[in-house]
Design an enzyme around this catalytic site. Sequence first.
Site, PDB file in Angstrom:
ATOM      1  N   ASP A   1      -2.087  56.775  21.913  1.00 60.91           N
ATOM      2  CA  ASP A   1      -1.615  57.244  20.605  1.00 60.91           C
ATOM      3  C   ASP A   1      -2.772  57.811  19.761  1.00 60.91           C
ATOM      4  O   ASP A   1      -3.923  57.402  19.933  1.00 60.91           O
ATOM      5  CB  ASP A   1      -0.965  56.058  19.882  1.00 60.91           C
ATOM      6  CG  ASP A   1      -0.138  56.497  18.697  1.00 60.91           C
ATOM      7  OD1 ASP A   1       0.183  57.695  18.608  1.00 60.91           O
ATOM      8  OD2 ASP A   1       0.177  55.649  17.858  1.00 60.91           O
TER       9      ASP A   1
ATOM     10  N   LEU B   1      -7.101  53.023  43.263  1.00 58.00           N
ATOM     11  CA  LEU B   1      -6.385  52.860  41.993  1.00 58.00           C
ATOM     12  C   LEU B   1      -4.990  53.482  42.061  1.00 58.00           C
ATOM     13  O   LEU B   1      -4.829  54.597  42.562  1.00 58.00           O
ATOM     14  CB  LEU B   1      -7.186  53.565  40.882  1.00 58.00           C
ATOM     15  CG  LEU B   1      -6.538  53.578  39.498  1.00 58.00           C
ATOM     16  CD1 LEU B   1      -6.616  52.191  38.859  1.00 58.00           C
ATOM     17  CD2 LEU B   1      -7.209  54.610  38.590  1.00 58.00           C
TER      18      LEU B   1
ATOM     19  N   HIS C   1      -4.068  66.832  21.776  1.00 57.61           N
ATOM     20  CA  HIS C   1      -3.519  66.483  23.093  1.00 57.61           C
ATOM     21  C   HIS C   1      -4.494  66.899  24.197  1.00 57.61           C
ATOM     22  O   HIS C   1      -4.659  66.186  25.191  1.00 57.61           O
ATOM     23  CB  HIS C   1      -2.155  67.141  23.308  1.00 57.61           C
ATOM     24  CG  HIS C   1      -1.091  66.584  22.400  1.00 57.61           C
ATOM     25  ND1 HIS C   1      -0.939  65.235  22.168  1.00 57.61           N
ATOM     26  CD2 HIS C   1      -0.127  67.192  21.659  1.00 57.61           C
ATOM     27  CE1 HIS C   1       0.069  65.042  21.337  1.00 57.61           C
ATOM     28  NE2 HIS C   1       0.569  66.216  21.003  1.00 57.61           N
TER      29      HIS C   1
HETATM   30  C1  FPP Z   1       0.700  60.255  21.094  1.00 58.73           C
HETATM   31  O1  FPP Z   1      -0.116  60.766  20.082  1.00 58.73           O
HETATM   32  C2  FPP Z   1       0.452  60.985  22.319  1.00 58.73           C
HETATM   33  C3  FPP Z   1       1.384  61.662  23.016  1.00 58.73           C
HETATM   34  C4  FPP Z   1       2.794  61.746  22.589  1.00 58.73           C
HETATM   35  C5  FPP Z   1       1.028  62.420  24.228  1.00 58.73           C
HETATM   36  C6  FPP Z   1       0.002  61.788  25.120  1.00 58.73           C
HETATM   37  C7  FPP Z   1      -0.608  62.859  25.908  1.00 58.73           C
HETATM   38  C8  FPP Z   1      -1.915  62.932  26.296  1.00 58.73           C
HETATM   39  C9  FPP Z   1      -2.862  61.857  26.065  1.00 58.73           C
HETATM   40  C10 FPP Z   1      -2.485  64.110  26.967  1.00 58.73           C
HETATM   41  C11 FPP Z   1      -1.618  64.748  27.952  1.00 58.73           C
HETATM   42  C12 FPP Z   1      -1.587  64.053  29.213  1.00 58.73           C
HETATM   43  C13 FPP Z   1      -0.607  64.315  30.116  1.00 58.73           C
HETATM   44  C14 FPP Z   1      -0.759  63.769  31.484  1.00 58.73           C
HETATM   45  C15 FPP Z   1       0.593  65.102  29.773  1.00 58.73           C
HETATM   46  P1  FPP Z   1       0.546  61.446  18.821  1.00 58.73           P
HETATM   47  O2  FPP Z   1       0.655  62.893  19.097  1.00 58.73           O
HETATM   48  O3  FPP Z   1       1.835  60.760  18.502  1.00 58.73           O
HETATM   49  O4  FPP Z   1      -0.518  61.161  17.727  1.00 58.73           O
HETATM   50  P2  FPP Z   1      -0.249  60.867  16.184  1.00 58.73           P
HETATM   51  O5  FPP Z   1       0.490  59.550  16.124  1.00 58.73           O
HETATM   52  O6  FPP Z   1      -1.637  60.750  15.619  1.00 58.73           O
HETATM   53  O7  FPP Z   1       0.528  62.005  15.642  1.00 58.73           O
END
Ligand code: FPP
Length: 230
Positions: free
Chosen positions: A13, A124, A30
């Site tokens: 997150d 892994l 991202h």
């Molecule tokens: C949450 O942060 C994150 C996500 C919804 C996406 C997670 C994706 C990655 C770490 C990179 C991509 C990896 C793959 C394999 C697709 P948020 O966007 O909700 O952050 P915020 O709460 O600060 O808005």
Amino acid sequence: MNYGARHVAIIMDGNGRWAAARGEPRVVGHRAGLEALRRIVRAAPSLGIEYLSVYAFSTENWKRPAEEVDALMDLLVEYLRSEVDELDQEHVRMLFLGDSSALPERCQREMEIAAARTADNDGLKLAIAMNYGGRDEIVRAVRRVLEAGLDPEALDEDQFGGHLDTAGMPDPDLVIRASGEMRLSNFLLWQTAYAEIYVAPQYWPDFDHDVLQEALEAFLRRERRYGGLS
Ligand code: FPP
């Protein structure tokens, strides 16, 4: 060093907030999150982790703007295309959790290639949760149980677990959530029944070996009782 956490599940997150803090669009966060994922996958085996599950896209994430959803799908494809050779050489086995049937064709194709290519690897186990929701997974498992025509009296927890996306995997010992929020957000609801939870203050893009090690050191200090007394 082995901290006794065989299976670590991570809620990645804070990508959006990491980007906002830099005046950048969310997709930049991202992309930085993908770099963090690369670092953590490399660090995990040396810290005794055998299974690493990461929450990349939830069943609720479709509510985000189409541009952001597309960017996340593209990042998955990019990750799989660019890393599969190296992950294969490092004996990583790639698994996927969630309902892949609703994902774009290009994602499904790369997921199938990566899973097949690494199927015999004994290093892994990296499980990427994509269009995953804990409740959705349980409903899909119930459907499979019903379709199999199982005797209701014969159904037990182990058998039910065998119908979940995580069939064959041990339950997570530790759930790590980045960026300070204290929620499970529909991640591995069944499997986390006795998991320890560690909330890290860092945004996911700032995660590295040392943050992961701190979480594992905290885990080592926890006393797990599984409902018993000692
Ligand atoms: C949450 O942060 C994150 C996500 C919804 C996406 C997670 C994706 C990655 C770490 C990179 C991509 C990896 C793959 C394999 C697709 P948020 O966007 O909700 O952050 P915020 O709460 O600060 O808005």
